[in-house]
Design a protein around this motif. Sequence first.
Motif, short mmCIF file in Angstrom:
data_model
loop_
_atom_site.label_atom_id
_atom_site.label_comp_id
_atom_site.label_asym_id
_atom_site.label_seq_id
_atom_site.Cartn_x
_atom_site.Cartn_y
_atom_site.Cartn_z
N UNK A 35 0.87 -1.19 0.00
CA UNK A 35 0.00 0.00 0.00
C UNK A 35 0.90 1.23 0.00
N UNK A 36 1.20 1.73 -1.19
CA UNK A 36 2.20 2.79 -1.30
C UNK A 36 1.70 3.95 -2.14
N UNK A 37 2.21 5.14 -1.79
CA UNK A 37 1.90 6.35 -2.55
C UNK A 37 3.11 7.27 -2.51
N UNK A 38 3.19 8.14 -3.51
CA UNK A 38 4.21 9.18 -3.56
C UNK A 38 3.47 10.51 -3.57
N UNK A 39 3.92 11.44 -2.72
CA UNK A 39 3.29 12.75 -2.62
C UNK A 39 4.38 13.80 -2.85
N UNK A 40 4.20 14.63 -3.87
CA UNK A 40 5.12 15.72 -4.16
C UNK A 40 4.48 17.02 -3.69
N UNK A 41 5.23 17.80 -2.88
CA UNK A 41 4.72 19.04 -2.32
C UNK A 41 5.72 20.15 -2.59
#
Length: 167
Positions: A35-41
């Motif tokens: 269960x993975x995600x990448x978040x760019x901020x």
Amino acid sequence: FSVILASFVFFVSSAVYSFMNRDVLSVYKVGSSRAAAVVAVMGRNVDIIDITGNAKSSEYVSKLADICGIRTVNTVSFMKNPYQSMAAFSERLALNSVGRVYVPENTYTGYDVGICGCEPEFFDKNGVFLDNGAYTIEAGTDGAVRISYKGSWEIISRILTDDFQES
């Protein structure tokens, strides 16, 4: 009076911090291999890429959004097995403003069904290419994510830990 002064100092310091870090790109890899995600901020630009299609990734992203004070999201992209994630992200990001949602081209979404408050846009087997002018994201349906910032590309690992990480 001290409560008003403390509130004023908090809001001013938050504004100064946001202004000072408007050109800093933070990339968070959240979740685990299942269960993975990448978040760019970067400033007010926030892009979320759900890599695995597991509903649990929305929980990780929601916790990160709370910690970072994220209220507005440019894009949410569901790279594979989108059905569980679409429902979970719609619930978890219900109070956030989401600009665009991307799903694989063969995804059935129903008539007039919004995902995170948006009508979904479809991408082909090559994945998603997002360019907001400050940085560029390429996300493939195989879970590979590449981000370009100031002319150099970084490959974001698909092997993630259960803790929040910033690179």
